[in-house]
Design a protein around this motif. Structure first.
Motif, PDB file in Angstrom:
ATOM      1  N   UNK A   1     -23.773 -66.449 -31.873  1.00  0.00           N
ATOM      2  CA  UNK A   1     -23.746 -65.962 -30.681  1.00  0.00           C
ATOM      3  C   UNK A   1     -23.474 -67.074 -29.693  1.00  0.00           C
ATOM      4  N   UNK A   2     -24.194 -68.212 -29.686  1.00  0.00           N
ATOM      5  CA  UNK A   2     -23.991 -69.320 -29.018  1.00  0.00           C
ATOM      6  C   UNK A   2     -22.655 -69.947 -29.056  1.00  0.00           C
ATOM      7  N   UNK A   3     -21.920 -69.757 -30.061  1.00  0.00           N
ATOM      8  CA  UNK A   3     -20.590 -70.164 -30.514  1.00  0.00           C
ATOM      9  C   UNK A   3     -19.612 -69.543 -29.408  1.00  0.00           C
ATOM     10  N   UNK A   4     -19.960 -68.040 -29.670  1.00  0.00           N
ATOM     11  CA  UNK A   4     -18.920 -67.260 -28.549  1.00  0.00           C
ATOM     12  C   UNK A   4     -19.256 -67.327 -27.269  1.00  0.00           C
ATOM     13  N   UNK A   5     -20.524 -67.523 -26.935  1.00  0.00           N
ATOM     14  CA  UNK A   5     -20.657 -67.825 -25.535  1.00  0.00           C
ATOM     15  C   UNK A   5     -20.280 -69.136 -24.925  1.00  0.00           C
ATOM     16  N   UNK A   6     -20.376 -70.068 -25.672  1.00  0.00           N
ATOM     17  CA  UNK A   6     -19.824 -71.354 -25.229  1.00  0.00           C
ATOM     18  C   UNK A   6     -17.990 -71.481 -25.410  1.00  0.00           C
ATOM     19  N   UNK A   7     -17.526 -70.528 -26.365  1.00  0.00           N
ATOM     20  CA  UNK A   7     -16.318 -70.414 -26.434  1.00  0.00           C
ATOM     21  C   UNK A   7     -15.367 -70.029 -25.191  1.00  0.00           C
ATOM     22  N   UNK A   8     -16.201 -69.343 -24.265  1.00  0.00           N
ATOM     23  CA  UNK A   8     -15.528 -68.685 -23.249  1.00  0.00           C
ATOM     24  C   UNK A   8     -15.290 -69.610 -21.952  1.00  0.00           C
ATOM     25  N   UNK A   9     -15.823 -70.955 -22.296  1.00  0.00           N
ATOM     26  CA  UNK A   9     -15.787 -71.846 -21.324  1.00  0.00           C
ATOM     27  C   UNK A   9     -15.248 -73.172 -21.653  1.00  0.00           C
ATOM     28  N   UNK A  10     -14.822 -74.066 -20.775  1.00  0.00           N
ATOM     29  CA  UNK A  10     -14.587 -73.878 -19.483  1.00  0.00           C
ATOM     30  C   UNK A  10     -13.636 -72.918 -19.015  1.00  0.00           C
ATOM     31  N   UNK A  11     -13.744 -72.368 -17.616  1.00  0.00           N
ATOM     32  CA  UNK A  11     -12.870 -71.754 -17.242  1.00  0.00           C
ATOM     33  C   UNK A  11     -11.879 -72.559 -16.349  1.00  0.00           C
TER      34      UNK A  11
ATOM     35  N   UNK B   1     -30.039 -62.356 -22.734  1.00  0.00           N
ATOM     36  CA  UNK B   1     -29.636 -62.376 -21.363  1.00  0.00           C
ATOM     37  C   UNK B   1     -30.007 -63.882 -20.818  1.00  0.00           C
ATOM     38  N   UNK B   2     -30.943 -64.409 -20.842  1.00  0.00           N
ATOM     39  CA  UNK B   2     -31.387 -65.812 -20.448  1.00  0.00           C
ATOM     40  C   UNK B   2     -30.416 -66.802 -20.737  1.00  0.00           C
ATOM     41  N   UNK B   3     -30.004 -66.922 -21.748  1.00  0.00           N
ATOM     42  CA  UNK B   3     -29.015 -67.868 -22.475  1.00  0.00           C
ATOM     43  C   UNK B   3     -27.720 -67.427 -21.632  1.00  0.00           C
ATOM     44  N   UNK B   4     -27.556 -66.213 -21.463  1.00  0.00           N
ATOM     45  CA  UNK B   4     -25.996 -66.017 -20.994  1.00  0.00           C
ATOM     46  C   UNK B   4     -26.156 -66.400 -19.386  1.00  0.00           C
ATOM     47  N   UNK B   5     -27.416 -65.879 -18.594  1.00  0.00           N
ATOM     48  CA  UNK B   5     -27.166 -66.495 -17.235  1.00  0.00           C
ATOM     49  C   UNK B   5     -27.312 -67.891 -17.200  1.00  0.00           C
ATOM     50  N   UNK B   6     -27.899 -68.681 -17.950  1.00  0.00           N
ATOM     51  CA  UNK B   6     -28.069 -70.145 -17.929  1.00  0.00           C
ATOM     52  C   UNK B   6     -26.547 -70.758 -17.947  1.00  0.00           C
ATOM     53  N   UNK B   7     -25.767 -69.986 -18.842  1.00  0.00           N
ATOM     54  CA  UNK B   7     -24.412 -70.614 -19.090  1.00  0.00           C
ATOM     55  C   UNK B   7     -23.708 -70.244 -17.975  1.00  0.00           C
TER      56      UNK B   7
END
Length: 127
Positions: free
Chosen positions: A19-29, A68-74
């Motif tokens: 999950x964290x890998x996919x979340x981080x993978x969207x950034x940086x924009x 959700x907290x992890x997503x919002x923080x990122x």
């Protein structure tokens, strides 16, 4: 992984790390035409092919925070970066983050940062 961990623990760790890998993978924009595709816990659960409750349990155990907290923080971290390093209109940043209305993005940002995106940008430019 530690061999003394149970299969469930190993599974939860794997799920949370993925999950964290996919979340981080969207950034940086880097481009205004680069919208975020994974916005909600259910989006991540879908790509991991698991139930959202299973994802939430794994992430909470691994990080101590909700999905959700992890997503919002990122999101907030990246939004702050975009406001500092680009001159993109707030509307464009809102669209990149998947908000249909700029005021929804502004409300989200103010809730998490304490000021509006416009005020944040003004404060950071002065520094």
């Amino acid at each position: 992984m530690d061999p003394s961990r149970s299969t469930n623990q190993k599974t939860y760790i794997h799920i949370a790390q993925t999950f964290l890998m996919h979340l981080r993978g969207q950034f940086p924009i880097t481009q205004a035409t680069q919208p975020i595709k994974l916005r909600k816990a259910s989006d991540f659960a879908d790509i991991l092919n698991i139930h959202v409750n299973h994802l939430n349990r794994a992430v909470k155990l691994y990080t101590g925070k909700t999905t959700t907290s992890n997503i919002n923080e990122r999101y907030v971290k990246e939004a702050r970066g975009l406001l500092k390093r680009t001159d993109w209109p707030i509307t464009t940043i809102a669209i990149v983050f998947g908000f249909r209305e700029a005021n929804h993005f502004s409300t989200f940002f103010k809730k998490h940062v304490g000021c509006t995106p416009t005020n944040y940008r003004t404060i950071k430019i002065k520094k």
